[in-house]
Design a protein around this motif. Structure first.
Motif, short mmCIF file in Angstrom:
data_model
loop_
_atom_site.label_atom_id
_atom_site.label_comp_id
_atom_site.label_asym_id
_atom_site.label_seq_id
_atom_site.Cartn_x
_atom_site.Cartn_y
_atom_site.Cartn_z
N MET A 26 -16.03 -20.93 40.07
CA MET A 26 -16.57 -21.75 39.00
C MET A 26 -18.08 -21.49 38.93
O MET A 26 -18.81 -21.77 39.87
N ARG A 55 -18.50 -22.93 43.91
CA ARG A 55 -19.22 -23.47 42.77
C ARG A 55 -20.63 -22.86 42.81
O ARG A 55 -21.37 -23.03 43.80
N THR A 66 -24.75 -30.02 33.95
CA THR A 66 -23.66 -29.82 34.90
C THR A 66 -22.47 -30.71 34.60
O THR A 66 -21.31 -30.30 34.81
N ASP A 67 -22.72 -31.91 34.09
CA ASP A 67 -21.63 -32.85 33.80
C ASP A 67 -20.76 -32.41 32.63
O ASP A 67 -19.65 -32.92 32.46
N ASN A 68 -21.23 -31.48 31.84
CA ASN A 68 -20.46 -30.98 30.68
C ASN A 68 -19.58 -29.82 31.14
O ASN A 68 -20.10 -28.74 31.47
N PRO A 69 -18.26 -29.97 31.18
CA PRO A 69 -17.39 -28.90 31.68
C PRO A 69 -17.46 -27.63 30.85
O PRO A 69 -17.09 -26.55 31.34
N ASP A 70 -17.93 -27.72 29.61
CA ASP A 70 -18.05 -26.53 28.78
C ASP A 70 -19.17 -25.60 29.24
O ASP A 70 -19.27 -24.46 28.78
#
Length: 257
Positions: A26, A55, A66-70
């Motif tokens: 990721m 990661r 970072t909180d946005n998975p896109d």
């Protein structure tokens, strides 16, 4: 040793397509799309079989980013190694590893004060008679042979338990100590003999070095003994500094109360 990361032999490494199949990474899109280099990376417990647990970030990401998975994607190791080959050896480190560097060309440094999810000690019941304390980052499985295995990739424990109903602790201890002291040295030299006995169990074992192709690693074979019961545990570790981990984990194998 159980090795999740065994390399294929005699193949070109020019494009990293021969890199061990550790699973997907990721990675922040600041690296894959934004032209930045990796500067912080950690390996947590995998969420699914095809996940490596790695990661990887540039260090420039805000919490909101970072909180946005896109803003992250899953990539093959070869894709990221073409961006930055410096992480090649780090990608073979085990679950729980954390590394950072101060610049794009700086040396990678191991981080010891980063707390990740699942990083906690747990007591597992091995049988109705035995427990072990082990970090929750270790993946647990039962092998075809029936051995119980815990592994992070670079540290592994294999456990077999059996009954010896006609023998007392003292007799079992004497036999296993004798075996450790007189084992055949032709395959591997005994580097150290251990006696970790206490009031809960007799414990005797030894340290050797084994090899897997061009890789060497340390193994402690430890036997935990009570009346009529034997726990055989093998502790494999790539880094010699993990000897204390192996001994502490071995000593945590105790009779259930």
């Amino acid at each position: 040793m159980f090795n999740l990361f065994k390399k294929k032999q005699n193949q070109s490494t020019d494009n990293f397509d021969d890199f061990p199949p550790i699973g997907g990474l990721m990675v922040s899109k600041m690296i894959t799309n934004g032209g930045k280099k990796p500067r912080f990376m950690y390996r947590e417990k995998r969420t699914r079989p095809e996940d490596s647990g790695w990661r990887i970030f540039s260090g420039a990401e805000s919490q909101q980013y970072t909180d946005n998975p896109d803003n992250a994607g899953i990539y093959n190791p070869s894709t990221i190694l073409k961006i930055d080959p410096s992480i090649k050896d780090i990608l073979l480190k085990g679950v729980g590893s954390v590394y950072e560097r101060s610049g794009d060309k700086g040396a990678w440094v191991k981080v010891t004060d980063f707390k990740m999810q699942d990083d906690e000690m747990l007591t597992h019941r091995l049988t109705e008679n035995w427990n072990i304390d082990i970090n929750n980052l270790f993946e647990r499985s039962v092998e075809e042979s029936g051995s119980l295995m815990y592994t992070t990739g670079d540290k592994t424990v294999r456990i077999v338990i059996w009954d010896d109903k006609n023998r007392k602790r003292e007799e079992l201890y004497a036999d296993h100590l004798k075996n450790a002291q007189n084992r055949d040295q032709s395959m591997s030299e005994t580097l150290e003999i251990f006696d970790l006995s206490d009031g809960e169990a007799a414990r005797v074992g030894y340290l050797i070095e084994e090899g897997d192709g061009d890789k060497k690693y340390s193994v402690i074979y430890g036997f935990s003994l009570t009346d009529h019961q034997v726990v055989q545990a093998a502790f494999y570790f790539d880094d010699k500094n993990d000897k204390d981990w192996a001994l502490k984990t071995w000593k945590s194998i105790t009779p259930a109360k």
